[in-house]
Design an enzyme around this catalytic site. Sequence first.
Site, PDB file in Angstrom:
ATOM      1  CG  ASP A  29      13.494 -25.792  -3.019  1.00  0.00           C
ATOM      2  OD1 ASP A  29      12.290 -25.873  -3.323  1.00  0.00           O
ATOM      3  OD2 ASP A  29      14.042 -26.569  -2.196  1.00  0.00           O
ATOM      4  CB  ILE A  30      15.775 -24.989   1.862  1.00  0.00           C
ATOM      5  CG1 ILE A  30      16.793 -24.844   2.965  1.00  0.00           C
ATOM      6  CG2 ILE A  30      14.917 -26.234   2.033  1.00  0.00           C
ATOM      7  CD1 ILE A  30      16.172 -24.579   4.331  1.00  0.00           C
ATOM      8  CG  ASN A  86       4.807 -30.685  -7.154  1.00  0.00           C
ATOM      9  OD1 ASN A  86       4.755 -31.215  -8.258  1.00  0.00           O
ATOM     10  ND2 ASN A  86       5.948 -30.486  -6.513  1.00  0.00           N
ATOM     11  N   GLY A  92       3.221 -34.873  -4.799  1.00  0.00           N
ATOM     12  CA  GLY A  92       4.345 -34.681  -3.888  1.00  0.00           C
ATOM     13  C   GLY A  92       4.334 -33.320  -3.215  1.00  0.00           C
ATOM     14  CD  GLN A  93       0.469 -28.416  -2.557  1.00  0.00           C
ATOM     15  OE1 GLN A  93      -0.472 -28.953  -3.146  1.00  0.00           O
ATOM     16  NE2 GLN A  93       0.435 -27.171  -2.129  1.00  0.00           N
ATOM     17  CG  HIS A  99       5.454 -23.832  -3.739  1.00  0.00           C
ATOM     18  ND1 HIS A  99       4.523 -24.289  -2.826  1.00  0.00           N
ATOM     19  CD2 HIS A  99       6.183 -24.896  -4.110  1.00  0.00           C
ATOM     20  CE1 HIS A  99       4.705 -25.591  -2.651  1.00  0.00           C
ATOM     21  NE2 HIS A  99       5.702 -25.982  -3.414  1.00  0.00           N
ATOM     22  CG  LEU A 100       5.670 -21.218 -11.150  1.00  0.00           C
ATOM     23  CD1 LEU A 100       4.724 -22.319 -11.620  1.00  0.00           C
ATOM     24  CD2 LEU A 100       5.385 -19.909 -11.883  1.00  0.00           C
ATOM     25  CG  HIS A 101       8.880 -26.227  -7.597  1.00  0.00           C
ATOM     26  ND1 HIS A 101       9.778 -26.619  -6.631  1.00  0.00           N
ATOM     27  CD2 HIS A 101       7.661 -26.587  -7.136  1.00  0.00           C
ATOM     28  CE1 HIS A 101       9.125 -27.215  -5.637  1.00  0.00           C
ATOM     29  NE2 HIS A 101       7.838 -27.202  -5.909  1.00  0.00           N
TER      30      HIS A 101
HETATM   31  P1  AMP Z   1       6.429 -28.971  -2.964  1.00  0.00           P
HETATM   32  O1  AMP Z   1       6.913 -30.390  -2.804  1.00  0.00           O
HETATM   33  O2  AMP Z   1       5.997 -28.645  -4.351  1.00  0.00           O
HETATM   34  O3  AMP Z   1       5.390 -28.610  -1.922  1.00  0.00           O
HETATM   35  O4  AMP Z   1       7.696 -28.065  -2.735  1.00  0.00           O
HETATM   36  C1  AMP Z   1       8.065 -27.529  -1.507  1.00  0.00           C
HETATM   37  C2  AMP Z   1       9.474 -27.038  -1.684  1.00  0.00           C
HETATM   38  O5  AMP Z   1       9.780 -26.157  -0.618  1.00  0.00           O
HETATM   39  C3  AMP Z   1      10.527 -28.151  -1.654  1.00  0.00           C
HETATM   40  O6  AMP Z   1      11.268 -28.125  -2.867  1.00  0.00           O
HETATM   41  C4  AMP Z   1      11.389 -27.806  -0.442  1.00  0.00           C
HETATM   42  O7  AMP Z   1      12.754 -28.088  -0.640  1.00  0.00           O
HETATM   43  C5  AMP Z   1      11.139 -26.317  -0.295  1.00  0.00           C
HETATM   44  N1  AMP Z   1      11.324 -25.779   1.047  1.00  0.00           N
HETATM   45  C6  AMP Z   1      10.888 -26.294   2.207  1.00  0.00           C
HETATM   46  N2  AMP Z   1      11.245 -25.498   3.235  1.00  0.00           N
HETATM   47  C7  AMP Z   1      11.899 -24.442   2.710  1.00  0.00           C
HETATM   48  C8  AMP Z   1      12.522 -23.281   3.239  1.00  0.00           C
HETATM   49  N3  AMP Z   1      12.532 -23.016   4.560  1.00  0.00           N
HETATM   50  N4  AMP Z   1      13.122 -22.417   2.395  1.00  0.00           N
HETATM   51  C9  AMP Z   1      13.134 -22.670   1.072  1.00  0.00           C
HETATM   52  N5  AMP Z   1      12.558 -23.734   0.487  1.00  0.00           N
HETATM   53  C10 AMP Z   1      11.960 -24.615   1.295  1.00  0.00           C
END
Ligand code: AMP
Length: 113
Positions: A29-30, A86, A92-93, A99-101
């Site tokens: 994650d960024i 999410n 908060g999506q 995507h699975l965190h």
């Molecule tokens: P969500 O809030 O569950 O939709 O999570 C989206 C996630 O994607 C967040 O934790 C962001 O930090 C992450 N994210 C957004 N852009 C990027 C990217 N370019 N590379 C890696 N992670 C990202």
Amino acid sequence: MGCLFCEIIERKRPAKIVYEDAQVMAFDDIHPQAPVHTLIIPKKHIATNLDLQEEDLGLVGHLFQIANRIASEKGIAENGFRLVMNCNRDSGQTVFHVHLHLLGGRLMHWPPG
Ligand code: AMP
Ligand code: ZN
């Protein structure tokens, strides 16, 4: 209406890729919320958990299996980790590609914020 995560899959956007096969990709994650924060995604574009179809059930299992593998490789399996998906606004999506965190490397709190 480009999809950020499809762009990562297509190598149009950089990411720290930690795993890839024909069905899934995993990258860090960024904006990490824990020492380990990796996202495991299907290569197939599926917007939210609600959009999963019967034919995707094997794919979902695969996401969890890869999460386990990465947790072991990153050394957080024994102490523990959290898997989060999410779905829609109240969760908060922000990225509408399933995507699975995988979060770990620190003590997690419950209930989540
Ligand atoms: P969500 O809030 O569950 O939709 O999570 C989206 C996630 O994607 C967040 O934790 C962001 O930090 C992450 N994210 C957004 N852009 C990027 C990217 N370019 N590379 C890696 N992670 C990202
Ligand atoms: Zn996508």
